[in-house]
Design a protein around this motif. Structure first.
Motif, PDB file in Angstrom:
ATOM      1  N   UNK A  48       0.831  -1.207   0.000  1.00 19.45           N
ATOM      2  CA  UNK A  48       0.000   0.000   0.000  1.00 19.45           C
ATOM      3  C   UNK A  48       0.864   1.255   0.000  1.00 19.45           C
ATOM      4  N   UNK A  49       1.951   1.230   0.752  1.00 18.26           N
ATOM      5  CA  UNK A  49       2.848   2.393   0.819  1.00 18.26           C
ATOM      6  C   UNK A  49       3.464   2.667  -0.552  1.00 18.26           C
TER       7      UNK A  49
ATOM      8  N   UNK B 192      -4.530   4.946  -5.667  1.00 19.26           N
ATOM      9  CA  UNK B 192      -5.344   4.928  -4.455  1.00 19.26           C
ATOM     10  C   UNK B 192      -6.127   3.624  -4.372  1.00 19.26           C
ATOM     11  N   UNK B 193      -5.987   2.935  -3.275  1.00 17.40           N
ATOM     12  CA  UNK B 193      -6.616   1.629  -3.121  1.00 17.40           C
ATOM     13  C   UNK B 193      -7.981   1.749  -2.466  1.00 17.40           C
TER      14      UNK B 193
ATOM     15  N   UNK C 208      -5.160  14.355  -7.379  1.00 17.86           N
ATOM     16  CA  UNK C 208      -5.508  13.053  -7.944  1.00 17.86           C
ATOM     17  C   UNK C 208      -6.409  13.208  -9.168  1.00 17.86           C
ATOM     18  N   UNK C 209      -7.348  14.154  -9.101  1.00 15.63           N
ATOM     19  CA  UNK C 209      -8.247  14.397 -10.233  1.00 15.63           C
ATOM     20  C   UNK C 209      -7.438  14.854 -11.450  1.00 15.63           C
TER      21      UNK C 209
ATOM     22  N   UNK D  11      -7.499   6.824 -10.457  1.00 19.31           N
ATOM     23  CA  UNK D  11      -8.811   6.194 -10.489  1.00 19.31           C
ATOM     24  C   UNK D  11      -8.983   5.260  -9.304  1.00 19.31           C
ATOM     25  N   UNK D  12     -10.152   4.674  -9.226  1.00 16.91           N
ATOM     26  CA  UNK D  12     -10.421   3.713  -8.162  1.00 16.91           C
ATOM     27  C   UNK D  12      -9.839   2.355  -8.554  1.00 16.91           C
ATOM     28  N   UNK D  13      -9.123   1.759  -7.635  1.00 15.22           N
ATOM     29  CA  UNK D  13      -8.586   0.425  -7.869  1.00 15.22           C
ATOM     30  C   UNK D  13      -9.146  -0.518  -6.831  1.00 15.22           C
TER      31      UNK D  13
END
Length: 314
Positions: free
Chosen positions: A145-146, A154-155, A215-216, A221-223
């Motif tokens: 995660x790091x 981003x998880x 981030x935008x 995106x969502x992972x």
């Protein structure tokens, strides 16, 4: 004190934007001097792309072989996969490209090992599957995660409710529907300038942080899920504990356990819908659907000389 805190937040926002930009540049290919080797320039194909990421010897190659019938070398020692190996999952009429990426190591976000190439390729995917070894401690998950967070992956976080659209002229139009308490308009405009964005429309519909706005801009995106492999080597109590964790799937590639459910979960997370076209007065052609992400729109060209209608299924 309030003014001082605001100024501090403003400068921190600028530093975060610069750091994100420099990290993105670090991950970009640098031509012949990058040392990228072969296998990483895999052409994107099919209706979606999924990347397998994890430390060495967690079962990524075995999963690719079992789900796509693509040969990917696997062995009981680490670093058997040295390039990106693609396979194709055919599911519900869709062709989903699955990428087996080399195992990453600590420091991958700083370019250690082949981390630069692995992460760059992973960021082209529509979905990332995090492969973990069920026989090892939770420390592997924390370290992974790091590394991924450091490069903007981003998880299991939802995308900020921000609409960002570039344009060629007209300057920056910034609107908000909520009060911003974690950043401000000055910081947002300065970050845009830092990315050399001088013409765009921005609509902010939730109280976002400076990091979320960055981030935008960089397209984060969502992972998705954590996949624990090798559950055949641990107790049923441990399997049950892992399976109850959020965003988690437990499997055994060696014994073909739960692989069908994993593919179903990946399909759900991709949010694909099948669209069937039909001519007026004829039945839809159910043999060759068009796969789109939920929320996508279709523009029908005016030059078409025959009317068509669309039938959508999930």
């Amino acid at each position: 004190m309030g003014i001082l805190e605001k100024a501090t937040e403003y400068h921190l926002g600028l530093l975060k934007a610069k750091l994100a930009r420099y990290r993105a540049q670090l991950l970009e290919p640098t031509g012949k001097s990058s040392g990228g080797g072969t296998g990483f320039d895999v052409q994107k194909s099919g209706d979606a792309r999924i990347a397998l990421i994890g430390f060495p010897s967690v079962g990524k190659s075995t999963l690719l072989s079992k789900t796509t019938h693509t040969a990917s070398e696997s062995a009981a020692y680490e670093f058997t996969t040295l390039t990106a190996i693609p396979g194709v999952i055919e599911y519900k009429g869709a062709r989903i490209q699955l990428l087996d990426l080399p195992g990453i190591v600590e420091g991958a976000s700083q370019g250690r090992g082949r981390g630069r190439q692995v992460v760059s390729t992973a960021k082209t995917a529509d979905l990332i599957v995090i492969m973990l070894d069920a026989t090892k401690s939770e420390e592997q998950k924390r370290l992974l995660e790091i590394e991924l967070d450091a490069v903007g992956i981003r998880l299991n976080k939802s995308k900020p409710d921000v609409v960002f659209k570039r344009k060629t002229t007209g300057g920056i139009t910034l609107n908000t529907t909520v009060k911003l308490t974690k950043t401000d308009e000055k910081t947002v405009r300065t970050i845009l300038a830092g990315y050399k964005i001088h013409n765009c429309d921005v609509m902010i519909r939730e109280d976002i942080t400076t990091d979320e706005f960055i981030d935008v801009l960089i397209g984060t995106r969502k992972y998705m899920p954590y996949v624990y492999n090798k559950v055949d080597s641990i107790s049923l109590e441990q399997v049950d504990k892992l399976a109850r964790q959020p965003n988690t799937v437990v499997i055994s590639c060696e014994m073909d356990l739960n692989l069908d459910y994993l593919i179903e979960r990946m399909w759900d997370e991709l949010r694909l819908v099948k669209v069937y076209t039909k001519k007026r007065g004829a039945h839809p052609d159910l043999s060759d659907p068009i796969c789109l992400r939920k929320g996508a729109t279709i523009e029908v060209d005016d030059i078409l000389h025959f009317p068509i209608s669309l039938t959508k299924t999930a």
